[in-house]
Design a protein around this motif. Structure first.
Motif, PDB file in Angstrom:
ATOM      1  N   PRO A 177       0.826  -1.358  -0.099  1.00  0.00           N
ATOM      2  CA  PRO A 177      -0.079  -0.029   0.152  1.00  0.00           C
ATOM      3  C   PRO A 177       0.921   1.315   0.012  1.00  0.00           C
ATOM      4  CG  PRO A 177      -1.086  -1.465   1.556  1.00  0.00           C
ATOM      5  CD  PRO A 177       0.350  -2.152   1.085  1.00  0.00           C
ATOM      6  N   VAL A 178       2.043   1.272   0.809  1.00  0.00           N
ATOM      7  CA  VAL A 178       2.869   2.289   0.799  1.00  0.00           C
ATOM      8  C   VAL A 178       3.401   2.726  -0.452  1.00  0.00           C
ATOM      9  CG1 VAL A 178       5.047   3.444   1.941  1.00  0.00           C
ATOM     10  CG2 VAL A 178       3.506   2.129   3.208  1.00  0.00           C
ATOM     11  N   GLU A 179       3.941   1.631  -1.344  1.00  0.00           N
ATOM     12  CA  GLU A 179       4.338   1.654  -2.698  1.00  0.00           C
ATOM     13  C   GLU A 179       3.561   2.042  -3.743  1.00  0.00           C
ATOM     14  OE1 GLU A 179       7.611   0.903  -3.703  1.00  0.00           O
ATOM     15  OE2 GLU A 179       8.625   0.456  -1.885  1.00  0.00           O
ATOM     16  N   TRP A 180       2.325   1.918  -3.547  1.00  0.00           N
ATOM     17  CA  TRP A 180       1.376   2.210  -4.433  1.00  0.00           C
ATOM     18  C   TRP A 180       0.813   3.694  -4.262  1.00  0.00           C
ATOM     19  CZ3 TRP A 180      -3.161   4.408  -6.482  1.00  0.00           C
ATOM     20  CH2 TRP A 180      -3.761   3.807  -7.525  1.00  0.00           C
ATOM     21  N   PHE A 181       0.777   4.151  -3.203  1.00  0.00           N
ATOM     22  CA  PHE A 181       0.322   5.733  -3.066  1.00  0.00           C
ATOM     23  C   PHE A 181       1.430   6.687  -2.843  1.00  0.00           C
ATOM     24  CE2 PHE A 181      -3.397   3.345  -1.458  1.00  0.00           C
ATOM     25  CZ  PHE A 181      -4.267   4.203  -2.140  1.00  0.00           C
ATOM     26  N   PHE A 182       2.696   6.263  -2.361  1.00  0.00           N
ATOM     27  CA  PHE A 182       3.704   7.235  -2.060  1.00  0.00           C
ATOM     28  C   PHE A 182       5.039   7.030  -2.944  1.00  0.00           C
ATOM     29  CE2 PHE A 182       1.134   6.976   1.819  1.00  0.00           C
ATOM     30  CZ  PHE A 182       1.006   8.578   2.084  1.00  0.00           C
ATOM     31  N   ASN A 183       5.840   7.878  -3.090  1.00  0.00           N
ATOM     32  CA  ASN A 183       6.981   7.583  -3.560  1.00  0.00           C
ATOM     33  C   ASN A 183       8.023   7.117  -2.500  1.00  0.00           C
ATOM     34  OD1 ASN A 183       8.925   8.190  -5.373  1.00  0.00           O
ATOM     35  ND2 ASN A 183       9.528  10.368  -5.407  1.00  0.00           N
ATOM     36  N   THR A 184       8.853   6.250  -3.010  1.00  0.00           N
ATOM     37  CA  THR A 184       9.639   5.527  -1.980  1.00  0.00           C
ATOM     38  C   THR A 184      10.904   5.374  -2.713  1.00  0.00           C
ATOM     39  OG1 THR A 184       9.100   3.366  -3.261  1.00  0.00           O
ATOM     40  CG2 THR A 184       7.673   4.095  -1.340  1.00  0.00           C
ATOM     41  N   PRO A 185      12.026   4.814  -1.800  1.00  0.00           N
ATOM     42  CA  PRO A 185      13.289   4.697  -2.582  1.00  0.00           C
ATOM     43  C   PRO A 185      13.298   3.795  -3.800  1.00  0.00           C
ATOM     44  CG  PRO A 185      13.242   4.548  -0.201  1.00  0.00           C
ATOM     45  CD  PRO A 185      11.981   4.621  -0.603  1.00  0.00           C
ATOM     46  N   SER A 186      12.604   2.808  -3.762  1.00  0.00           N
ATOM     47  CA  SER A 186      12.379   2.009  -4.941  1.00  0.00           C
ATOM     48  C   SER A 186      11.957   2.849  -6.104  1.00  0.00           C
ATOM     49  CB  SER A 186      11.665   0.776  -4.812  1.00  0.00           C
ATOM     50  OG  SER A 186      11.438   0.058  -6.047  1.00  0.00           O
ATOM     51  N   HIS A 187      10.810   3.487  -6.085  1.00  0.00           N
ATOM     52  CA  HIS A 187      10.433   4.346  -7.053  1.00  0.00           C
ATOM     53  C   HIS A 187      11.474   5.472  -7.442  1.00  0.00           C
ATOM     54  CE1 HIS A 187       6.885   2.177  -6.730  1.00  0.00           C
ATOM     55  NE2 HIS A 187       6.251   2.936  -5.608  1.00  0.00           N
ATOM     56  N   HIS A 188      12.145   5.947  -6.629  1.00  0.00           N
ATOM     57  CA  HIS A 188      13.167   7.042  -6.982  1.00  0.00           C
ATOM     58  C   HIS A 188      14.278   6.523  -7.328  1.00  0.00           C
ATOM     59  CE1 HIS A 188      13.760  11.417  -7.074  1.00  0.00           C
ATOM     60  NE2 HIS A 188      14.843  11.308  -6.377  1.00  0.00           N
ATOM     61  N   ARG A 189      14.685   5.332  -7.172  1.00  0.00           N
ATOM     62  CA  ARG A 189      15.949   4.448  -7.791  1.00  0.00           C
ATOM     63  C   ARG A 189      15.659   4.593  -9.315  1.00  0.00           C
ATOM     64  NH1 ARG A 189      16.315   1.601  -2.850  1.00  0.00           N
ATOM     65  NH2 ARG A 189      15.098  -0.146  -3.933  1.00  0.00           N
ATOM     66  N   VAL A 190      14.465   4.248  -9.666  1.00  0.00           N
ATOM     67  CA  VAL A 190      14.004   4.130 -11.056  1.00  0.00           C
ATOM     68  C   VAL A 190      14.214   5.532 -11.653  1.00  0.00           C
ATOM     69  CG1 VAL A 190      11.957   3.813 -12.693  1.00  0.00           C
ATOM     70  CG2 VAL A 190      12.349   2.434 -10.833  1.00  0.00           C
ATOM     71  N   HIS A 191      13.773   6.453 -11.057  1.00  0.00           N
ATOM     72  CA  HIS A 191      13.855   7.784 -11.451  1.00  0.00           C
ATOM     73  C   HIS A 191      15.158   8.206 -11.800  1.00  0.00           C
ATOM     74  CE1 HIS A 191      12.900  12.025 -12.419  1.00  0.00           C
ATOM     75  NE2 HIS A 191      13.880  12.424 -11.577  1.00  0.00           N
ATOM     76  N   HIS A 192      16.108   7.647 -11.048  1.00  0.00           N
ATOM     77  CA  HIS A 192      17.824   8.196 -11.407  1.00  0.00           C
ATOM     78  C   HIS A 192      18.410   7.284 -12.302  1.00  0.00           C
ATOM     79  CE1 HIS A 192      18.806  11.691  -8.394  1.00  0.00           C
ATOM     80  NE2 HIS A 192      17.674  11.290  -7.947  1.00  0.00           N
ATOM     81  N   GLY A 193      17.522   6.033 -12.775  1.00  0.00           N
ATOM     82  CA  GLY A 193      18.250   5.228 -13.696  1.00  0.00           C
ATOM     83  C   GLY A 193      18.421   5.860 -15.074  1.00  0.00           C
ATOM     84  N   ALA A 194      19.553   5.284 -15.606  1.00  0.00           N
ATOM     85  CA  ALA A 194      19.733   5.684 -16.898  1.00  0.00           C
ATOM     86  C   ALA A 194      19.521   4.622 -18.070  1.00  0.00           C
ATOM     87  CB  ALA A 194      21.510   6.138 -17.156  1.00  0.00           C
ATOM     88  N   ASN A 195      18.697   3.536 -17.440  1.00  0.00           N
ATOM     89  CA  ASN A 195      18.559   2.281 -18.068  1.00  0.00           C
ATOM     90  C   ASN A 195      17.313   2.922 -19.225  1.00  0.00           C
ATOM     91  OD1 ASN A 195      19.145   1.645 -15.409  1.00  0.00           O
ATOM     92  ND2 ASN A 195      18.998  -0.203 -15.916  1.00  0.00           N
ATOM     93  N   ARG A 196      17.093   2.560 -20.425  1.00  0.00           N
ATOM     94  CA  ARG A 196      16.250   2.871 -21.408  1.00  0.00           C
ATOM     95  C   ARG A 196      14.969   2.745 -20.870  1.00  0.00           C
ATOM     96  NH1 ARG A 196      16.041   4.012 -26.821  1.00  0.00           N
ATOM     97  NH2 ARG A 196      18.291   3.574 -26.921  1.00  0.00           N
ATOM     98  N   GLU A 197      14.414   1.902 -20.040  1.00  0.00           N
ATOM     99  CA  GLU A 197      13.183   1.578 -19.758  1.00  0.00           C
ATOM    100  C   GLU A 197      12.693   2.409 -18.683  1.00  0.00           C
ATOM    101  OE1 GLU A 197      15.576  -1.690 -17.825  1.00  0.00           O
ATOM    102  OE2 GLU A 197      15.648  -0.640 -19.533  1.00  0.00           O
ATOM    103  N   TYR A 198      13.827   3.165 -17.957  1.00  0.00           N
ATOM    104  CA  TYR A 198      13.677   3.929 -16.596  1.00  0.00           C
ATOM    105  C   TYR A 198      13.607   5.389 -16.832  1.00  0.00           C
ATOM    106  CZ  TYR A 198      14.304  -0.258 -13.784  1.00  0.00           C
ATOM    107  OH  TYR A 198      14.188  -1.618 -13.281  1.00  0.00           O
ATOM    108  N   LEU A 199      13.945   5.722 -18.402  1.00  0.00           N
ATOM    109  CA  LEU A 199      14.235   7.255 -18.597  1.00  0.00           C
ATOM    110  C   LEU A 199      12.758   8.074 -18.274  1.00  0.00           C
ATOM    111  CD1 LEU A 199      16.650   7.147 -21.634  1.00  0.00           C
ATOM    112  CD2 LEU A 199      17.160   7.636 -19.346  1.00  0.00           C
ATOM    113  N   ASP A 200      13.097   9.129 -17.854  1.00  0.00           N
ATOM    114  CA  ASP A 200      11.853  10.147 -17.275  1.00  0.00           C
ATOM    115  C   ASP A 200      10.483   9.355 -16.860  1.00  0.00           C
ATOM    116  OD1 ASP A 200      13.226  11.867 -18.820  1.00  0.00           O
ATOM    117  OD2 ASP A 200      12.506  11.348 -21.003  1.00  0.00           O
ATOM    118  N   ARG A 201      10.842   8.650 -15.877  1.00  0.00           N
ATOM    119  CA  ARG A 201       9.741   8.059 -15.132  1.00  0.00           C
ATOM    120  C   ARG A 201       9.833   8.447 -13.717  1.00  0.00           C
ATOM    121  NH1 ARG A 201       6.246   5.925 -18.747  1.00  0.00           N
ATOM    122  NH2 ARG A 201       7.287   5.047 -20.484  1.00  0.00           N
TER     123      ARG A 201
END
Length: 275
Positions: A177-201
């Motif tokens: 439930p926390v991961e669904w509603f709130f920004n978390t370290p997991s979500h923000h790691r994606v945001h900082h990723g240079a992987n093609r599938e993670y760009l601009d997310r």
């Protein structure tokens, strides 16, 4: 007016030291941890951001107050509804501020500083831009809604404090439930990723629901490669702060038409004329 974030700086530094020591005593081969030069650059960028941001925020107070004064309704800070409206409006403003700074190259030139580290730790949170002027338009509507300016500045600080704790590899996924509603370290790691599938997310500040609503959400499925698609390879704070502005200027000078010049400034990062 002293930004509330300044009061948290000693706690930030202490937590950075604790996280750095945690890598010494409990290393993880899948995590980048800390690197002395990288951390020094991040701390320098943070200090510069505060030095430049403080007088700039003083200048913006007058504009916020002017808009709040002419607002059709001036909301009461003693009302719970005002605080709820502020929380939602501030987080939505942050989403569009953040998304615009990824999708328009002139704004990206400011925000790219925050993504320039190839490490991801609490010190990365302090690697901030030295050009805070690009954020001004996104919060002005909150003053026109009648929200007192001091409340707007306070909520901006609350959001930044929350986001500091997102910059870590030491925290895995939180309850669903926390991961669904709130920004978390997991979500923000994606945001900082240079992987093609993670760009601009995952542009969210405190909430991740805006990304789910506007189609910019991506879960953390594969290992994240941090940094830029083309890393700058420098620890020089001045170059970190200005390298994308220099690249824009070089592209504008080479451009053969005003349409192409505008494209290099206002197009997406990486935009090139159709050949």
């Amino acid at each position: 007016m002293i930004p509330a974030v300044l009061y948290a700086v000693p706690a930030f530094l202490l937590l950075i030291a604790v996280e750095a020591w945690s890598y010494r005593f409990a290393p993880d081969d899948d995590e980048r941890g800390y690197e002395r030069r990288d951390t020094t650059t991040s701390l320098t960028m943070g200090a510069g951001s505060q030095l430049i941001g403080f007088p700039w925020k003083l200048l913006t107070v007058g504009l916020y107050v002017a808009l709040w004064t002419v607002a059709p309704v001036q909301l009461s800070p003693t009302s719970v509804g005002t605080w709820v409206l502020l929380f939602v409006a501030d987080d939505l403003a942050y989403y569009w501020f953040h998304r615009t700074h990824h999708e328009v190259r002139l704004f990206w030139a400011s925000h790219v500083v925050h993504h320039s580290s190839t490490h991801f730790n609490l010190s990365t949170a302090l690697r901030q831009s030295w050009t805070p002027m690009t954020s001004l338009p996104f919060w002005l509507p909150l003053a026109l809604l009648g929200i007192p300016p001091w409340m707007i500045f306070l909520q901006q600080s609350v959001s930044l404090l929350y986001q500091f704790f997102l910059h870590t590899e030491r925290v895995d996924r939180l309850p669903r439930p926390v991961e669904w509603f709130f920004n978390t370290p997991s979500h923000h790691r994606v945001h900082h990723g240079a992987n093609r599938e993670y760009l601009d997310r995952n542009y969210g500040g405190i909430l991740i629901v805006w990304d789910r609503l506007f189609g910019s959400f991506a879960p953390e499925d594969t290992a994240v490669r941090y940094g830029l698609t083309t890393n700058i390879g420098t620890y020089n704070p001045l170059r970190v702060a200005t390298h994308e502005y220099a690249a824009i200027w070089a592209d504008v000078r080479r451009a053969g038409s005003w349409r192409h010049r505008l494209g290099h400034v206002l197009g997406r990062p990486g935009w090139q004329p159709t050949r």
